[in-house]
Design an enzyme around this catalytic site. Structure first.
Site, PDB file in Angstrom:
ATOM      1  N   ARG A 161      -1.900 -14.745   3.779  1.00  0.00           N
ATOM      2  CA  ARG A 161      -3.065 -13.812   5.430  1.00  0.00           C
ATOM      3  C   ARG A 161      -2.062 -14.573   6.399  1.00  0.00           C
ATOM      4  NH1 ARG A 161      -6.237 -10.324   4.143  1.00  0.00           N
ATOM      5  NH2 ARG A 161      -7.158 -10.454   6.028  1.00  0.00           N
ATOM      6  N   GLU A 210      -9.598 -10.428  -7.546  1.00  0.00           N
ATOM      7  CA  GLU A 210      -8.675  -9.347  -7.328  1.00  0.00           C
ATOM      8  C   GLU A 210      -7.934  -9.515  -8.301  1.00  0.00           C
ATOM      9  OE1 GLU A 210      -9.378  -8.507  -3.166  1.00  0.00           O
ATOM     10  OE2 GLU A 210      -7.778  -9.008  -3.150  1.00  0.00           O
ATOM     11  N   HIS A 257      -1.751  -5.336   1.365  1.00  0.00           N
ATOM     12  CA  HIS A 257      -3.297  -6.380   1.566  1.00  0.00           C
ATOM     13  C   HIS A 257      -2.865  -7.513   0.396  1.00  0.00           C
ATOM     14  CE1 HIS A 257      -6.777  -7.513  -0.009  1.00  0.00           C
ATOM     15  NE2 HIS A 257      -6.135  -7.467  -1.713  1.00  0.00           N
ATOM     16  N   ASN A 275      -1.735  -0.141   7.812  1.00  0.00           N
ATOM     17  CA  ASN A 275      -1.314  -1.335   7.923  1.00  0.00           C
ATOM     18  C   ASN A 275      -0.159  -1.983   6.659  1.00  0.00           C
ATOM     19  OD1 ASN A 275      -3.469  -2.270   6.156  1.00  0.00           O
ATOM     20  ND2 ASN A 275      -4.546  -2.930   7.237  1.00  0.00           N
ATOM     21  N   ARG A 332       2.231  -6.851   9.318  1.00  0.00           N
ATOM     22  CA  ARG A 332       1.886  -5.794   9.718  1.00  0.00           C
ATOM     23  C   ARG A 332       2.455  -5.693  11.262  1.00  0.00           C
ATOM     24  NH1 ARG A 332      -4.419  -7.273   7.180  1.00  0.00           N
ATOM     25  NH2 ARG A 332      -3.861  -5.752   5.672  1.00  0.00           N
ATOM     26  N   PHE A 349     -15.589   4.100   7.849  1.00  0.00           N
ATOM     27  CA  PHE A 349     -13.961   4.582   7.846  1.00  0.00           C
ATOM     28  C   PHE A 349     -13.695   4.546   5.891  1.00  0.00           C
ATOM     29  CE2 PHE A 349     -14.044  -0.232   8.993  1.00  0.00           C
ATOM     30  CZ  PHE A 349     -13.080  -0.696   7.570  1.00  0.00           C
ATOM     31  N   TYR A 372     -12.208  -3.023  -3.397  1.00  0.00           N
ATOM     32  CA  TYR A 372     -13.191  -2.918  -1.385  1.00  0.00           C
ATOM     33  C   TYR A 372     -14.640  -2.728  -1.541  1.00  0.00           C
ATOM     34  CZ  TYR A 372      -8.821  -2.199   1.065  1.00  0.00           C
ATOM     35  OH  TYR A 372      -7.319  -2.366   1.754  1.00  0.00           O
ATOM     36  N   LYS A 400       0.478  -1.109   0.356  1.00  0.00           N
ATOM     37  CA  LYS A 400       0.107  -0.185  -0.244  1.00  0.00           C
ATOM     38  C   LYS A 400       1.090   0.934   0.323  1.00  0.00           C
ATOM     39  CE  LYS A 400      -4.078  -2.235   2.632  1.00  0.00           C
ATOM     40  NZ  LYS A 400      -4.752  -2.390   3.786  1.00  0.00           N
ATOM     41  N   THR A 458      -5.428  -7.992  10.577  1.00  0.00           N
ATOM     42  CA  THR A 458      -6.039  -6.140   9.764  1.00  0.00           C
ATOM     43  C   THR A 458      -5.866  -5.574  10.780  1.00  0.00           C
ATOM     44  OG1 THR A 458      -7.508  -6.914   8.597  1.00  0.00           O
ATOM     45  CG2 THR A 458      -7.733  -5.072   9.624  1.00  0.00           C
TER      46      THR A 458
HETATM   47  N1  LIG Z   1     -11.250   1.850  11.680  1.00  0.00           N
HETATM   48  C1  LIG Z   1     -10.401   1.782  10.571  1.00  0.00           C
HETATM   49  N2  LIG Z   1      -9.661   2.845  10.346  1.00  0.00           N
HETATM   50  C2  LIG Z   1      -8.701   3.039   9.709  1.00  0.00           C
HETATM   51  N3  LIG Z   1      -8.601   2.289   8.071  1.00  0.00           N
HETATM   52  C3  LIG Z   1      -9.233   1.038   8.875  1.00  0.00           C
HETATM   53  C4  LIG Z   1      -9.892   0.501   9.432  1.00  0.00           C
HETATM   54  N4  LIG Z   1     -10.618  -0.856   9.812  1.00  0.00           N
HETATM   55  C5  LIG Z   1     -10.091  -0.911   8.149  1.00  0.00           C
HETATM   56  N5  LIG Z   1      -9.388  -0.080   7.651  1.00  0.00           N
HETATM   57  C6  LIG Z   1      -8.535  -0.208   6.435  1.00  0.00           C
HETATM   58  O1  LIG Z   1      -9.528  -1.144   5.678  1.00  0.00           O
HETATM   59  C7  LIG Z   1      -8.533  -2.134   5.156  1.00  0.00           C
HETATM   60  C8  LIG Z   1      -9.933  -3.283   4.716  1.00  0.00           C
HETATM   61  O2  LIG Z   1     -10.257  -3.538   5.623  1.00  0.00           O
HETATM   62  P1  LIG Z   1     -10.237  -5.546   5.566  1.00  0.00           P
HETATM   63  O3  LIG Z   1     -11.250  -5.427   6.965  1.00  0.00           O
HETATM   64  O4  LIG Z   1     -10.586  -5.387   4.341  1.00  0.00           O
HETATM   65  O5  LIG Z   1      -9.294  -5.238   6.148  1.00  0.00           O
HETATM   66  P2  LIG Z   1      -8.016  -6.586   5.587  1.00  0.00           P
HETATM   67  O6  LIG Z   1      -8.576  -7.452   4.742  1.00  0.00           O
HETATM   68  O7  LIG Z   1      -7.083  -7.164   6.393  1.00  0.00           O
HETATM   69  O8  LIG Z   1      -7.245  -5.954   4.437  1.00  0.00           O
HETATM   70  P3  LIG Z   1      -6.677  -5.249   2.828  1.00  0.00           P
HETATM   71  O9  LIG Z   1      -7.889  -6.216   1.911  1.00  0.00           O
HETATM   72  O10 LIG Z   1      -6.763  -3.952   2.657  1.00  0.00           O
HETATM   73  O11 LIG Z   1      -6.121  -6.874   2.877  1.00  0.00           O
HETATM   74  C9  LIG Z   1      -7.803  -2.084   6.123  1.00  0.00           C
HETATM   75  O12 LIG Z   1      -6.034  -3.404   5.348  1.00  0.00           O
HETATM   76  C10 LIG Z   1      -6.623  -1.200   6.423  1.00  0.00           C
HETATM   77  O13 LIG Z   1      -5.915  -0.614   5.958  1.00  0.00           O
HETATM   78  N1  LIG Z   2     -11.436  -1.384  11.000  1.00  0.00           N
HETATM   79  C1  LIG Z   2     -10.921  -0.989   9.970  1.00  0.00           C
HETATM   80  C2  LIG Z   2     -11.155  -2.006   8.912  1.00  0.00           C
HETATM   81  C3  LIG Z   2     -10.007  -2.316   8.196  1.00  0.00           C
HETATM   82  N2  LIG Z   2      -8.611  -0.961   7.071  1.00  0.00           N
HETATM   83  C4  LIG Z   2      -8.355  -0.610   6.408  1.00  0.00           C
HETATM   84  O1  LIG Z   2      -9.096  -1.960   5.337  1.00  0.00           O
HETATM   85  C5  LIG Z   2      -7.868  -2.434   4.511  1.00  0.00           C
HETATM   86  C6  LIG Z   2      -8.792  -3.921   3.983  1.00  0.00           C
HETATM   87  O2  LIG Z   2     -10.254  -4.182   5.449  1.00  0.00           O
HETATM   88  P1  LIG Z   2     -10.020  -6.241   5.213  1.00  0.00           P
HETATM   89  O3  LIG Z   2     -11.733  -6.751   6.299  1.00  0.00           O
HETATM   90  O4  LIG Z   2      -9.690  -6.797   3.756  1.00  0.00           O
HETATM   91  O5  LIG Z   2      -8.446  -6.201   5.908  1.00  0.00           O
HETATM   92  P2  LIG Z   2      -7.107  -7.178   5.430  1.00  0.00           P
HETATM   93  O6  LIG Z   2      -7.891  -8.247   4.435  1.00  0.00           O
HETATM   94  O7  LIG Z   2      -6.702  -6.263   4.649  1.00  0.00           O
HETATM   95  O8  LIG Z   2      -6.666  -7.584   6.488  1.00  0.00           O
HETATM   96  C7  LIG Z   2      -7.638  -3.282   5.889  1.00  0.00           C
HETATM   97  O9  LIG Z   2      -6.204  -3.095   5.660  1.00  0.00           O
HETATM   98  C8  LIG Z   2      -6.991  -1.292   6.731  1.00  0.00           C
HETATM   99  O10 LIG Z   2      -6.486  -0.693   5.760  1.00  0.00           O
HETATM  100  C9  LIG Z   2      -8.942   0.432   8.779  1.00  0.00           C
HETATM  101  O11 LIG Z   2      -9.252   1.121   7.911  1.00  0.00           O
HETATM  102  N3  LIG Z   2     -10.239   0.740   9.472  1.00  0.00           N
HETATM  103 MG   LIG Z   3      -9.465  -7.266   2.825  1.00  0.00          MG
END
Ligand SMILES: Nc1ncnc2c1ncn2[C@@H]1O[C@H](COP(=O)(O)OP(=O)(O)OP(=O)(O)O)[C@@H](O)[C@H]1O
Ligand SMILES: Nc1ccn([C@@H]2O[C@H](COP(=O)(O)OP(=O)(O)O)[C@@H](O)[C@H]2O)c(=O)n1
Ligand SMILES: [Mg+2]
Length: 183
Positions: free
Chosen positions: A118, A159, A148, A145, A135, A90, A82, A42, A124
């Site tokens: 993962r 994706e 992705h 974080n 992370r 958020f 997303y 990212k 996350t």
């Molecule tokens: N409370 C929050 N505040 C700011 N950003 C979040 C928050 N929760 C998630 N994100 C961002 O949204 C991304 C997507 O959330 P996601 O739940 O898909 O997490 P993830 O699957 O771990 O991340 P990614 O999809 O980016 O791999 C998160 O990776 C994070 O960057």
């Molecule tokens: N509470 C949260 C959950 C996700 N996010 C962001 O959203 C990204 C994508 O969320 P996700 O649920 O797909 O988490 P990841 O797949 O990234 O682990 C996260 O990686 C976070 O960057 C966030 O900013 N705040």
């Molecule tokens: Mg995700």
């Protein structure tokens, strides 16, 4: 550490001695161990010059890189990427963050690569990500974080086709695969 060339020489000498049996199936057609996943460094990871560290973890683990590019991501692509976050409070901040600079997108291939990735990437929320994960080692805030990773086979397929053209993915033979995989 052994170089790719050294490994190829080692493989040839094992083959000549009859100690290594290469499966007759072409790695291009045998997909039983060839799951693929999308990983993206990212904008915060790119800004902090962590691209190499991310790639190193995947190479060291034994996965095969089949696609790689740096992109300035559009809001349109992110909206599809997303799609399950649109209603989250958020979401606007995720859009701002993900479009704030270039992203390095890659496709990694290998046995159970989606689940392994993962695990390697970590939770996350960095506060819950184990030390040793990307992370857990390099980030502190959920909104920054660094990386992705696709979270299921269905999502990975969606994706990869969203981020890459078919012609951008390259099938190549990794010379240590016959050693790493039990045919
Ligand atoms: N409370 C929050 N505040 C700011 N950003 C979040 C928050 N929760 C998630 N994100 C961002 O949204 C991304 C997507 O959330 P996601 O739940 O898909 O997490 P993830 O699957 O771990 O991340 P990614 O999809 O980016 O791999 C998160 O990776 C994070 O960057
Ligand atoms: N509470 C949260 C959950 C996700 N996010 C962001 O959203 C990204 C994508 O969320 P996700 O649920 O797909 O988490 P990841 O797949 O990234 O682990 C996260 O990686 C976070 O960057 C966030 O900013 N705040
Ligand atoms: Mg995700």
């Amino acid at each position: 550490m052994m170089s790719g060339g050294t490994l190829c020489v080692l493989k040839r000498s094992l083959l000549n001695s009859g100690k290594l049996i290469i499966p007759r199936v072409s790695p291009n057609t045998n997909r039983s161990f060839s799951e693929r996943t999308l990983v993206a460094v990212k904008p915060d990871g790119v800004q902090r010059r962590l691209i190499g560290q991310v790639i190193e973890r995947f190479e060291r683990r034994g996965f095969r890189l089949v696609g790689l590019k740096m992109v300035q991501v559009s809001e349109e692509l992110l909206a599809q990427h997303y799609v399950n976050l649109h209603k989250k409070p958020f979401y606007p901040s995720v859009l701002r963050y993900m479009t704030s600079g270039p992203v390095v997108a890659m496709v990694w291939e290998g046995h159970n690569v989606i689940k392994s990735t993962r695990t390697l990437v970590g939770h996350t929320n960095p506060a819950e990500a184990a030390p040793g994960t990307l992370r857990g080692d390099f980030s502190v805030h959920v909104g920054r974080n660094i990386v992705h990773a696709s979270d299921s086979p269905e999502v990975a397929q969606k994706e990869i086709s969203l981020w890459f053209q078919r012609s951008e993915l390259i099938d190549w033979v990794c010379c240590d695969h016959a050693i790493m995989y039990d045919p």
